[in-house]
Structures are given as C-alpha cells and as structure tokens.
Design an enzyme around this catalytic site. Structure first.
Site, mmCIF file in Angstrom:
data_model
loop_
_atom_site.group_PDB
_atom_site.id
_atom_site.type_symbol
_atom_site.label_atom_id
_atom_site.label_comp_id
_atom_site.label_asym_id
_atom_site.label_seq_id
_atom_site.Cartn_x
_atom_site.Cartn_y
_atom_site.Cartn_z
ATOM 1 N N ARG A 257 0.833 -1.208 0.000
ATOM 2 C CA ARG A 257 0.000 0.000 0.000
ATOM 3 C C ARG A 257 0.866 1.257 0.000
ATOM 4 O O ARG A 257 0.532 2.258 -0.644
ATOM 5 C CB ARG A 257 -0.950 0.003 1.202
ATOM 6 C CG ARG A 257 -1.947 1.161 1.153
ATOM 7 C CD ARG A 257 -3.034 1.041 2.201
ATOM 8 N NE ARG A 257 -2.510 1.158 3.554
ATOM 9 C CZ ARG A 257 -3.276 1.143 4.646
ATOM 10 N NH1 ARG A 257 -4.589 0.994 4.544
ATOM 11 N NH2 ARG A 257 -2.737 1.249 5.847
ATOM 12 N N LYS B 131 -2.461 7.190 1.134
ATOM 13 C CA LYS B 131 -2.253 7.409 2.572
ATOM 14 C C LYS B 131 -1.123 8.424 2.700
ATOM 15 O O LYS B 131 0.054 8.062 2.853
ATOM 16 C CB LYS B 131 -1.916 6.096 3.281
ATOM 17 C CG LYS B 131 -1.995 6.178 4.801
ATOM 18 C CD LYS B 131 -1.879 4.807 5.428
ATOM 19 C CE LYS B 131 -1.853 4.858 6.934
ATOM 20 N NZ LYS B 131 -3.130 5.320 7.516
ATOM 21 N N GLU C 145 -15.714 7.220 6.691
ATOM 22 C CA GLU C 145 -14.898 6.509 7.670
ATOM 23 C C GLU C 145 -14.728 7.406 8.882
ATOM 24 O O GLU C 145 -15.232 8.528 8.916
ATOM 25 C CB GLU C 145 -13.540 6.149 7.070
ATOM 26 C CG GLU C 145 -12.729 7.357 6.627
ATOM 27 C CD GLU C 145 -11.412 6.990 5.947
ATOM 28 O OE1 GLU C 145 -11.208 5.802 5.663
ATOM 29 O OE2 GLU C 145 -10.603 7.892 5.722
#
Length: 291
Positions: free
Chosen positions: A50, A149, A182
């Site tokens: 990721r 991210k 989220e």
C-alpha cells in the site's frame, strides 16, 4: 530509541529532516502504520504494497525496494526491543525549494520509528465506545484519491478536534453525499440483521488492511458481508457498530451522537469478529492488500 533514517539507525535525538523537506513544508509524502505482535511485523507485505501504491499515485519514487524496507522495519523493531508495538514508516518528498513543485526535490527522505502504542483503553473493547458524527466532511474522491495514505491529515485532524471537544474518542466523517465514509483513523462497519456492512471504496475511504482482514473473516465465518452506502439514519438504526484499524484492531461502538446502537451493549457479531481477528493474529496468515 533508535530511528532508521535514510539507510541507517541513528539515535532519536539525531533523527532530523531539513526544514526545507516538502514533507514538512507541504505534507508531501506517504506513510504506513504497522503493528508488531510477538516480535513479528503483522501483515508487513500488505502495508508495504500500500505504501508503494500511495507513492505511485503522487509520483514519488521510493529510493528503496520493498524487501529493503521490510528488512529496515525488522531491523528497527529489533534495535528498539519492540515485541508488541507499532511501526511508523514514512517517505517524504525530500528537501527542495520553497515552491510546491515536487520535481525540485531530488532525494526523498525515508524514516522508520518502532515504538509502543495504546490507542484506546481496554475498557472500550469490553464495553464499547461513544463516537460522534463530525461536521467536517471527508475530502471528496474527486479532489484527492482516498487510496493515497498521505501526510496530509488536516481533514482528519479537524474532525478529531470535534470528537475531543465532544468528550469522545473518535468521530465519524460523512462524504459529500451525506453518507458515512470513515472515522478519523478507522474504518466503520455496522451489523444490520444478518448482514455485516461497510462503506465501499467510492464512499471516500482509505481501504484499510485491517478492514480487508475483517471482511475476509466475516465471510469465512458464514456472515453476509456487503459493501454498501450507509446513511446516518441507517447507522443509528443498526444492531451493532464497530471500527477497524491497525492501531484500533476491532473495537465496538455502542453510542453515536449520544444515541445507543442496538441495546447499547457490545453485540455478539462484534465479539465474534474481535475473537476471530485475535485468532488470525496468532495464525500468521496473510491477506493480500487490494483496493
């Protein structure tokens, strides 16, 4: 404490980046938070994958291979005697000029911290936690891909401030359509009847490694696992609610905006998935990271 910085371990006090690093000046960079259990890095491959996926999307060339960063994370963990803890792996754009152009930063900066972490008290895992729905809206996927991210966490921080002001530990963020995206640092699930439901990637979420594991465990345990939009009304009416995250693991939510979820107690499905997750930790099994 020893910090791995640009290829070598240094003392914490010597772990410094330039004030001209674009990670500091503009939040230009990517990171991963990774758990350590029993002296082993948990789901290391998924997190490293990721990290590289995030870096590709912002055209940041990580100056190490996946194996080199894996080895560095293990080296840092051992150097600090971390047996059950947390690793933070960060790649910044590197030192550059005061302009925002990323292409004037020739050398990305990389550092790894290994330390202990306690995000929520044990009492919350046993009795559930209260959360709020924040007024701060999650950044739209049309503005910035939630799959990145990045070091730009101000959107999440503003919602976190709302939670702190309300006297709770976490805040749920809605997307531009008014549905649940989220929380500030965790993914959200509800249980409605026989179904376990979590928002889909296009709701504006970061697809969590722990989220993927819990979805896998739900299906393995014969549960109907769905990715669907969750409105605030659907959330309030849920039988159960829980959050997932690297640091949070699986934690029950029993109140949202002072309204009880279900009967206000930790539900049986949440307990089952929390137990399954802890068994998964001990199993050493890997789950592929995918968006």
């Amino acid at each position: 404490m020893k910090v791995w910085l640009n290829g070598k371990l240094v003392d914490k006090g010597d772990a410094r980046l330039s004030v001209f690093d674009h990670g500091t000046l503009y939040g230009d960079g990517v990171f991963e938070g990774i758990r350590v259990y029993n002296g082993k890095i948990f789901q290391c491959r998924a997190h490293i994958d990721r990290l590289f996926a995030s870096a590709r999307q912002i055209r940041l060339a990580i100056p190490y291979t996946k194996q080199e960063l894996t080895d560095a994370a293990n080296e840092t963990m051992r150097a600090n005697g971390v047996v059950d803890g947390y690793i933070r792996l960060v790649v910044t754009r590197g030192e550059g000029t005061l302009g925002i152009s990323p292409f004037k930063c020739p050398d990305p900066g990389t550092f790894i911290i290994a330390d202990n972490i306690v995000l929520y008290p044990q009492e919350m895992y046993e009795h559930g936690m209260a959360v709020i729905i924040a007024k701060t809206i999650r950044t739209s996927p049309r503005m910035l891909s939630p799959a990145i991210k990045s070091l730009n966490y101000l959107n999440n921080i503003m919602a976190k401030i709302e939670a702190i002001d309300a006297g709770v530990a976490e805040a749920i963020m809605l997307n531009e359509n008014g549905n649940v995206a989220e929380c500030t640092g965790d993914n959200l699930f509800i249980v409605a009847g026989a179904k376990v439901v979590t928002p889909p990637p296009n709701a504006g979420i970061l697809v969590g490694v722990t989220r993927n594991i819990v979805m896998h465990l739900a299906r393995r345990n014969g549960m109907e696992m769905l990715e669907e939009d969750i409105s605030p009304e659907r959330l309030y009416a849920a039988d159960e609610c829980f959050l997932t995250g690297t640091a949070a693991e699986v934690i029950p939510v029993t109140r949202v905006d002072s309204k009880p979820i279900g009967d206000g107690n930790v539900g049986s499905v949440t307990k089952q998935l929390l137990a399954a997750f802890r068994e998964f930790i001990d199993s050493g099994e890997d789950v592929e990271y995918s968006i």
